[in-house]
Each structure stands twice: as structure tokens, then as C-alpha cells.
Motif scaffolding. Structure first.
Motif, short mmCIF file in Angstrom:
data_model
loop_
_atom_site.label_atom_id
_atom_site.label_comp_id
_atom_site.label_asym_id
_atom_site.label_seq_id
_atom_site.Cartn_x
_atom_site.Cartn_y
_atom_site.Cartn_z
N UNK A 165 0.82 -1.20 0.00
CA UNK A 165 0.00 0.00 0.00
C UNK A 165 0.85 1.25 0.00
N UNK A 166 0.19 2.40 0.11
CA UNK A 166 0.92 3.66 0.16
C UNK A 166 0.36 4.56 1.25
N UNK A 167 1.26 5.26 1.91
CA UNK A 167 0.88 6.24 2.92
C UNK A 167 0.89 7.62 2.27
N UNK A 168 -0.24 8.31 2.34
CA UNK A 168 -0.37 9.65 1.76
C UNK A 168 -0.42 10.69 2.88
N UNK A 169 0.26 11.82 2.68
CA UNK A 169 0.31 12.88 3.68
C UNK A 169 0.56 14.20 2.95
N UNK A 170 0.34 15.29 3.64
CA UNK A 170 0.46 16.61 3.03
C UNK A 170 1.54 17.42 3.71
N UNK A 171 2.42 18.02 2.92
CA UNK A 171 3.46 18.93 3.42
C UNK A 171 3.33 20.24 2.65
N UNK A 172 3.09 21.32 3.36
CA UNK A 172 2.97 22.65 2.75
C UNK A 172 1.96 22.66 1.61
N UNK A 173 0.83 22.00 1.83
CA UNK A 173 -0.26 22.04 0.87
C UNK A 173 -0.16 21.05 -0.27
N UNK A 174 0.92 20.28 -0.34
CA UNK A 174 1.11 19.32 -1.42
C UNK A 174 1.07 17.90 -0.88
N UNK A 175 0.30 17.04 -1.54
CA UNK A 175 0.24 15.65 -1.11
C UNK A 175 1.43 14.86 -1.65
N UNK A 176 1.97 14.04 -0.78
CA UNK A 176 3.05 13.12 -1.16
C UNK A 176 2.65 11.71 -0.73
N UNK A 177 3.21 10.72 -1.38
CA UNK A 177 2.94 9.33 -1.03
C UNK A 177 4.25 8.55 -0.92
N UNK A 178 4.23 7.56 -0.02
CA UNK A 178 5.34 6.64 0.12
C UNK A 178 4.79 5.23 0.17
N UNK A 179 5.33 4.35 -0.66
CA UNK A 179 4.90 2.95 -0.67
C UNK A 179 5.44 2.25 0.57
N UNK A 180 4.64 1.32 1.08
CA UNK A 180 4.97 0.68 2.35
C UNK A 180 4.72 -0.81 2.31
N UNK A 181 5.50 -1.52 3.12
CA UNK A 181 5.23 -2.93 3.42
C UNK A 181 4.40 -2.97 4.70
N UNK A 182 3.62 -4.03 4.86
CA UNK A 182 2.85 -4.22 6.08
C UNK A 182 3.45 -5.38 6.85
N UNK A 183 3.84 -5.11 8.10
CA UNK A 183 4.45 -6.12 8.95
C UNK A 183 3.38 -7.05 9.53
N UNK A 184 3.78 -8.22 10.05
CA UNK A 184 2.79 -9.15 10.62
C UNK A 184 1.89 -8.55 11.68
N UNK A 185 2.39 -7.56 12.44
CA UNK A 185 1.57 -6.94 13.48
C UNK A 185 0.71 -5.79 12.96
N UNK A 186 0.74 -5.57 11.64
CA UNK A 186 -0.07 -4.51 11.04
C UNK A 186 0.64 -3.18 10.89
N UNK A 187 1.79 -3.01 11.53
CA UNK A 187 2.54 -1.76 11.39
C UNK A 187 3.14 -1.68 9.99
N UNK A 188 3.60 -0.49 9.63
CA UNK A 188 4.13 -0.25 8.29
C UNK A 188 5.65 -0.15 8.33
N UNK A 189 6.26 -0.49 7.20
CA UNK A 189 7.70 -0.32 7.02
C UNK A 189 7.92 0.40 5.70
#
Length: 261
Positions: A165-189
Motif C-alpha cells: 500500500x501507500x501512505x499519503x500525507x500533506x506537506x505545505x499544501x502538497x500531497x506526497x505518497x510513500x509505498x509501504x510494506x505491512x508487517x505481521x503486526x499490522x505496522x508499516x515499514x
């Protein structure tokens, strides 16, 4: 600025520094030896004879090798599987050294952790930017069908990196995304780089956000950007950022460099 958040970050930073400097921390890794490079089973500077046998690694040793397995001297052979616990609990040892068995994409390797490693004794601290609440960002995790991409690793070898999946967030009004792995406990890497990478910070870093909520909301806290293990010892095989995970902006937050002296 939240005093509690600042104090929590400071405790986290101090814990990271202490863990790296521990006798069997990241700085103690003195070598990663791939068995494919030693078909005769003899690894330089590592006693014994190591050979693959199906789903096991077989270690043979003589009394004069000085190896112990589960705390007992090894004479003869023992079948091993990959170690999954803390380094100091690794089954195979030589005095204070610990030999950790690992397997990646079907290939076996032996890692040599030595409390006397030069990196450990040269280490002073981890350079990190003090906590800044502006870099703790509210985001959204968008899950997609899990995929594997091939990325170069720090040892120059290309290996698979699973993304979900990807984590989307906004910095200074612009959206950025980072692709992530999902760990067995549900947390992201997340493995990422930014405009500071290779300059005022290491060439790439890790993020490990907590598991997203049911609605996908997630906190992307760059204050806790981590130096990858290969920033502490060259013998780690950290993956480089996958395509799309190099931010066009500077992220002046989190861990930046290893400090020696």
C-alpha cells in the motif's frame, strides 16, 4: 510544542543510541557470509564447516574449533534453522562472538556479531534533529494488492521488496505518497529518501509507522525516521527505496548520521 511528545522522542532517541552500541547491537556486526560464495563450506575467519542440506544448514566442527551450540561444545554435526530471536540468543557461539544463521530468497548466510568490532568502539552517537511537531503528520494508508518489486540492496545485489500500500500525507499544501510494506503486526515499514539524502542525512532512511486505524488513518512521524542498519555496519543488506519513494522535498527531521569519534 507538546512537552510529552518531546520527552517521548528523547527517550526513544536515547534508547536507539543505547541499542546500537550494545554488545550485540547493530555496530557489532563484523561480517555477513553467504554460503554460495564458499561452496567448500569453509568461511574465512569463521570456524567449522557450513553446508546446506535441504531446509537445514549443517554445521560440522571439531573440538579445536572452539564452537558451542546452545552453550555446549560442538564436536560433530548439528542441523540449524534460521535464527529468529535476539542476537545474544543465537545458538552458535565462539567465546563472545555470536553466529546468526539467516536465509534470504533461498540463500543461506552466517552473520558474525563480535562485541570487539571496530565500528562499535568507534561509535559516539546518532546525529538526530530535535523533535519538531510539524513533522508528525496525519496521513492515510491506501492498501492495494500486495506486490513484489526488485530493488538494489546496500551490498549491490537486487532483491525482492514486498509492498502492500501507500501512505499519503500533506506537506505545505502538497500531497506526497510513500509505498509501504505491512508487517505481521499490522505496522508499516517504509524505505525512503528525500532532498537531504546523501547530504545532511544518510543516503536513505526507514520509517515504521504504527498500524493504521480501521479507516486508514495513520501518523507519519518523520521525527522517528531511522537510520537503516547499513548506516552502522557495511555488512547489512538494507534495501534501497523502491521507485517513487524518493521525496522531492527536504525532510529535516529524525535520525541523520552515525557519529564516531
Amino acid at each position: 510544542m507538546s512537552t510529552n511528545a518531546t520527552q517521548e522522542w528523547q527517550s526513544w532517541h536515547e534508547g536507539r543510541t543505547a541499542a546500537a552500541a550494545a554488545p550485540y547491537g547493530l555496530l557489532a556486526l563484523a561480517g555477513t557470509h553467504w554460503l554460495a560464495d564458499y561452496p567448500e563450506g569453509r568461511i574465512p575467519a569463521v570456524p567449522g564447516e557450513w553446508r546446506e542440506d535441504g531446509d537445514d544448514l549443517v554445521l560440522g566442527a571439531r573440538a579445536e574449533d572452539g564452537l558451542t551450540v546452545d552453550g555446549k561444545p560442538l564436536t560433530g554435526e548439528v542441523r540449524l534453522r534460521p535464527d529468529s530471536g535476539p542476537v545474544d540468543d543465537a545458538r552458535v557461539a565462539l567465546g563472545e562472538r555470536r553466529f546468526v544463521v539467516l536465509r534470504r530468497e533461498g540463500l543461506w548466510a552466517v552473520r558474525d556479531f563480535d562485541p570487539a568490532a571496530p565500528n562499535r568502539h568507534a561509535f559516539r552517537s546518532i546525529e538526530a534533529t530535535p523533535y519538531d511537531a510539524r513533522w508528525s503528520l496525519s496521513g492515510t494508508f491506501r492498501r492495494y494488492e500486495e506486490r513484489t518489486v526488485r530493488v538494489k540492496n546496500a551490498d549491490g545485489v537486487e532483491r525482492g521488496l514486498q509492498l502492500a500500500g501507500e501512505a499519503a500525507f500533506v506537506v505545505d499544501g502538497t500531497e506526497h505518497t510513500l509505498q509501504a510494506a505491512v508487517e505481521p503486526d499490522g505496522s508499516l515499514w517504509i524505505v525512503f529518501a528525500d532532498a537531504t539524502s546523501g547530504d545532511s542525512s544518510f543516503r536513505f532512511r526507514f520509517l515504521r509507522p504504527a498500524a493504521p486505524a480501521a479507516d486508514g488513518s495513520v501518523t507519519v512521524d518523520f521525527n522517528r525516521a531511522l537510520l537503516p542498519p547499513c548506516a552502522f555496519a557495511d555488512h547489512f543488506i538494507c534495501p534501497f527505496p523502491p521507485p517513487g519513494n524518493t521525496l522531492p522535498i527536504a525532510v529535516p527531521a529524525g535520525e541523520r548520521k552515525r557519529l564516531d569519534g
